[in-house]
Design a protein around this motif. Structure first.
Motif, short mmCIF file in Angstrom:
data_model
loop_
_atom_site.label_atom_id
_atom_site.label_comp_id
_atom_site.label_asym_id
_atom_site.label_seq_id
_atom_site.Cartn_x
_atom_site.Cartn_y
_atom_site.Cartn_z
N ARG A 1 0.87 -1.18 0.00
CA ARG A 1 0.00 0.00 0.00
C ARG A 1 0.91 1.24 0.00
O ARG A 1 1.16 1.84 1.05
N PRO A 2 1.38 1.65 -1.18
CA PRO A 2 2.40 2.70 -1.24
C PRO A 2 1.90 4.13 -1.20
O PRO A 2 2.69 5.06 -1.24
N GLY A 3 0.57 4.32 -1.18
CA GLY A 3 0.03 5.67 -1.15
C GLY A 3 0.01 6.30 -2.53
O GLY A 3 -0.52 5.69 -3.45
N PRO A 4 0.57 7.50 -2.69
CA PRO A 4 1.44 8.24 -1.78
C PRO A 4 0.78 8.68 -0.46
O PRO A 4 1.49 9.03 0.48
N TYR A 5 -0.56 8.67 -0.40
CA TYR A 5 -1.25 9.00 0.84
C TYR A 5 -1.57 7.70 1.56
O TYR A 5 -2.06 6.75 0.96
N ALA A 6 -1.32 7.67 2.87
CA ALA A 6 -1.55 6.45 3.64
C ALA A 6 -2.61 6.61 4.72
O ALA A 6 -3.32 5.65 5.03
N CYS A 7 -2.75 7.76 5.34
CA CYS A 7 -3.58 7.92 6.54
C CYS A 7 -2.91 7.20 7.69
O CYS A 7 -1.87 7.61 8.17
N ALA A 8 -3.51 6.08 8.18
CA ALA A 8 -2.86 5.16 9.12
C ALA A 8 -2.49 5.79 10.46
O ALA A 8 -1.63 5.27 11.16
N GLU A 9 -3.13 6.92 10.82
CA GLU A 9 -2.78 7.58 12.08
C GLU A 9 -1.29 7.92 12.13
O GLU A 9 -0.70 7.99 13.20
N TRP A 10 -0.71 8.12 10.98
CA TRP A 10 0.71 8.43 10.83
C TRP A 10 0.86 9.91 10.51
O TRP A 10 0.04 10.50 9.83
N GLU A 11 1.92 10.53 10.98
CA GLU A 11 2.14 11.96 10.81
C GLU A 11 1.95 12.39 9.35
O GLU A 11 2.59 11.87 8.43
N PHE A 12 0.98 13.31 9.16
CA PHE A 12 0.67 13.90 7.84
C PHE A 12 0.22 12.83 6.85
O PHE A 12 0.33 13.03 5.63
N GLY A 13 -0.28 11.71 7.34
CA GLY A 13 -0.75 10.66 6.45
C GLY A 13 0.33 10.08 5.57
O GLY A 13 0.05 9.42 4.57
N GLY A 14 1.60 10.30 5.95
CA GLY A 14 2.73 9.80 5.18
C GLY A 14 3.40 10.83 4.29
O GLY A 14 4.48 10.58 3.75
N TYR A 15 2.79 12.00 4.11
CA TYR A 15 3.41 13.03 3.27
C TYR A 15 4.60 13.67 3.98
O TYR A 15 4.54 13.93 5.19
N PRO A 16 5.68 13.99 3.28
CA PRO A 16 6.77 14.75 3.89
C PRO A 16 6.30 16.16 4.25
O PRO A 16 5.66 16.85 3.45
N TRP A 17 6.63 16.61 5.45
CA TRP A 17 6.17 17.91 5.94
C TRP A 17 6.65 19.05 5.05
O TRP A 17 5.96 20.06 4.88
N TRP A 18 7.83 18.88 4.47
CA TRP A 18 8.44 19.98 3.72
C TRP A 18 7.81 20.20 2.35
O TRP A 18 8.15 21.19 1.68
N LEU A 19 6.89 19.34 1.91
CA LEU A 19 6.16 19.64 0.68
C LEU A 19 5.44 20.98 0.80
O LEU A 19 5.24 21.69 -0.19
N GLN A 20 5.04 21.32 2.02
CA GLN A 20 4.28 22.55 2.24
C GLN A 20 5.11 23.81 2.02
O GLN A 20 4.54 24.91 1.96
N GLN A 21 6.40 23.66 1.93
CA GLN A 21 7.24 24.83 1.71
C GLN A 21 7.15 25.35 0.27
O GLN A 21 7.54 26.49 0.01
N ASN A 22 6.67 24.49 -0.62
CA ASN A 22 6.46 24.92 -2.02
C ASN A 22 5.06 25.53 -2.12
O ASN A 22 4.06 24.83 -2.06
N LYS A 23 4.99 26.83 -2.26
CA LYS A 23 3.70 27.53 -2.25
C LYS A 23 2.86 27.23 -3.48
O LYS A 23 1.65 27.50 -3.48
N ASN A 24 3.49 26.67 -4.52
CA ASN A 24 2.73 26.31 -5.73
C ASN A 24 2.19 24.89 -5.68
O ASN A 24 1.50 24.46 -6.61
N LEU A 25 2.51 24.16 -4.62
CA LEU A 25 2.14 22.76 -4.52
C LEU A 25 0.86 22.62 -3.70
O LEU A 25 0.73 23.20 -2.63
N VAL A 26 -0.08 21.82 -4.21
CA VAL A 26 -1.34 21.57 -3.52
C VAL A 26 -1.42 20.07 -3.20
O VAL A 26 -1.41 19.23 -4.10
N ILE A 27 -1.48 19.78 -1.91
CA ILE A 27 -1.50 18.39 -1.44
C ILE A 27 -2.72 17.64 -1.98
O ILE A 27 -3.83 18.16 -2.00
N ARG A 28 -2.51 16.43 -2.42
CA ARG A 28 -3.57 15.49 -2.79
C ARG A 28 -4.52 16.06 -3.85
O ARG A 28 -5.74 15.93 -3.74
#
Length: 619
Positions: A116-143
């Protein structure tokens, strides 16, 4: 013994599992409404276990426990952020990061693998498995169907494929199926602001990225049965999470899969998740075995989520939120009330499920492995205490006119100390509505209260004298891992600090305390004061390493390291009051413990241990 629908018994009686002849290539496909392994109808009885939540040294024991319960498959998420903790940094080799070794071990134990590679996992895991630093790119929209995000996902899936594609069943490996995204239909239902066509383009792009990277399938999606409209994909098997009604399961699958099976529940819940400050959830063995037997009688394939939960070591625990959008941080233990406990023990639920499965399955079920040793240690005398604020002299602060978020500071987890000196006396109501997530507040080094996002406690009265200092020690309690708010996941202080309606600006100093490694306290003077955040340390001797539970009753809130291993958070609110310490992380002889105690309401002199967990003591 009852026959499973669609099973080919001559093959099933002699089947030795996917690891029996690892050098041979095999086939696994969906044909004529059935799963077929080397052309023969095959029922999947899987159990979820996440390699990242279990020490590598214990993988084999836990996998043997799964097989001895009567399962023939292990399912696991891959957490993107576990393997890609920082830009340019990848880890598929050290310790429990060695996914290829986990796959190899599962195959050696005669288990299929569902990946189950995701990229999104959920699983009660931090940020659902996404790297926190993706949010530093202001042009990037999660999921979302957003090019920078899809490019990031493709990079991750290519890296992952390089580690695992040789372990697919066509190459003689144990991986029989791969999941596309995860519970995307649920997310679509929570984001009606995005056109359905956009959602579908994103989901299709993730599937294509898997194919392009070298994943062969069969592929499947995983959603609630009533959410297939948003999550199902053409040519991909839909599976229904948590669906106990076989008729509903078949109706939903038939609608999106050509009026035929196979029928699978990709998440059959024998337990449930738990949050700090809320009662520990229990599901009875009787309820679980009744549902399992319903599946077995009707030829329904299933994956128990979780068969063995493990532990949210370090800062890996995620968070949910309620209808009032109050955060619900997950506890450190991921015991999940699963059949196999956090420490790998066979529970009454395990025994009951094993009895049911043994009556239905046609492959051999081995004996239950002996439990790993567990013992309590004598009380550990704490030898030194250090004021956390003394570490400031070795940290170069970041200064800014207003407080900065963790992300703006380039920090993912842990703590940040926000400090502001006042040139004029100030008193009144302090408000930090953008607190993410918990803070102890100090005036001239004296604690004056705490703020807590979980309880929407964003304000308190302060009185700051002339030339006084206001400080807030802020903790990230885990990024949201499920729901529409996953796109709002920055941490620290993310809005203005207000006193009596006035924004407090000018010369904020921010000290980064990520606690990625255990701190070296040797150079700091021993100092301990009630109300000050304090680091306690001790050396202790172990004559025979074994699993143990650290008894944190009487402590306030903090984290614990043993021999450099970050065991996770504790918090007096419960329900969890112990921390699991695997015996494989202890040395025969000398060991070291370091505890960061943020509240420090009492001065501690010893650390006690226990031979059983305490997971249901809600304060």
């Amino acid at each position: 013994m009852q026959r499973l629908p669609g099973a080919c018994w001559p093959w099933a009686c002699c089947w030795r599992g996917p690891g029996a002849q690892a050098e041979q290539k095999h086939t696994f496909e969906i044909r004529d409404g059935q799963f077929r392994y080397d052309g023969q109808p095959t029922q999947i009885h899987a159990g979820e276990m996440h390699y990242a939540r279990v020490p590598q040294q214990y993988w084999r024991h836990r996998l043997r426990m799964l097989k001895a319960m009567g399962l023939n498959t292990v399912a696991t998420y891959v957490f993107w952020n576990y393997h890609h903790p920082a830009p340019g940094v990848w880890d598929f080799k050290t310790g429990s990061h060695n996914l290829a070794e986990f796959l190899k071990t599962a195959q050696e134990e005669g288990l299929f693998v569902i990946l189950r590679p995701g990229p999104y996992a959920c699983a009660e895991w931090e940020f659902g498995g996404y790297p926190w630093w993706l949010q530093q790119n202001k042009n990037l929209v999660i999921r979302a169907n957003n090019q920078p995000f899809l490019d990031s996902c493709r990079g991750y899936l290519r890296r992952l494929a390089g580690q695992v594609k040789g372990y697919q069943v066509s190459q003689g490996g144990p991986i029989i199926m791969t999941q596309v995204e995860n519970e995307f239909g649920s997310y679509v239902s929570q984001r009606p602001d995005i056109p359905l066509a956009e959602h579908r383009q994103y989901n299709a792009a993730i599937k294509q990225s898997l194919v392009d990277a070298g994943f062969e399938g069969p592929f499947f999606t995983s959603d609630g049965a009533m959410l297939f409209e948003g999550g199902a994909l053409p040519g991909v098997l839909p599976t229904a999470n948590g669906e106990g009604n076989v008729d509903n399961l078949k109706k939903a699958v038939n609608q999106y899969h050509g009026n035929q099976g196979p029928y699978m529940v990709a998440e059959f819940y024998p337990g449930w998740l738990d949050h700090w400050g809320e009662p520990f959830t229990r599901i009875s063995p009787e309820q679980t075995t009744k549902q399992a037997e319903t599946y077995l009688k009707n030829g329904v394939n299933f994956n128990m989520y979780m068969a063995h939960g493990g532990t949210n070591f370090g800062f890996t625990a995620g968070a949910n939120y309620n209808e009032e959008h109050e955060i619900q941080p997950d506890i450190t233990s991921y015991d999940y009330n699963a059949p196999i406990s956090e420490a790998g023990w066979a529970t009454p639920k395990y025994t009951a499920l094993r009895e049911v499965l043994t009556r239905y399955v046609k492959y051999p079920v081995p004996a239950v492995p002996a439990p790993l040793p567990v013992r309590a240690l004598p009380p550990i005398a704490l030898s030194k205490a250090v004021d956390l604020f003394d570490l400031k002299k070795d940290i170069k602060p970041v200064t800014n006119d207003a407080p900065l978020s963790f992300e703006a500071l380039g920090q993912g987890h842990g703590y940040v100390l926000y400090s502001k000196r006042f040139t004029q006396p100030t008193q009144g109501k302090l408000q930090v509505k953008g607190l993410r997530d918990y803070a102890t507040v100090y005036v001239n080094g004296k604690r004056v209260g705490e703020l807590n996002r979980q309880q929407t406690q964003y304000g308190l009265d302060v009185q700051i004298p002339f030339n006084g200092t206001l400080e807030l020690l802020v903790e990230n309690m885990g990024r949201i891992n499920y729901g529409a708010d996953i796109v709002h996941n920055t941490k620290g202080i993310i809005s203005p600090v207000i006193i009596n309606g006035f924004e407090i600006t000018g010369d904020w100093s921010m000290y980064k305390l990520p606690f990625e490694q255990v701190p070296d306290l040797a150079k700091y003077t021993a100092k301990n004061k009630v109300g000050k955040p304090t680091l306690y340390t001790a050396a202790f001797t172990v004559t025979q390493p074994a699993d143990v539970f650290l008894d944190m009753r009487g402590w306030g809130k903090g984290i614990v390291f043993v021999n450099g291993h970050h065991l996770g958070r504790y918090w007096k609110v419960g329900p969890q009051q112990t921390l699991y310490l695997p015996g494989c992380w202890l040395n025969k002889g000398q060991n070291e413990v370091v505890i960061l105690e943020q509240q420090n309401d009492v001065l501690h002199t010893e650390l006690k241990t226990a031979d059983k967990p305490i997971l249901e003591d809600l304060q």
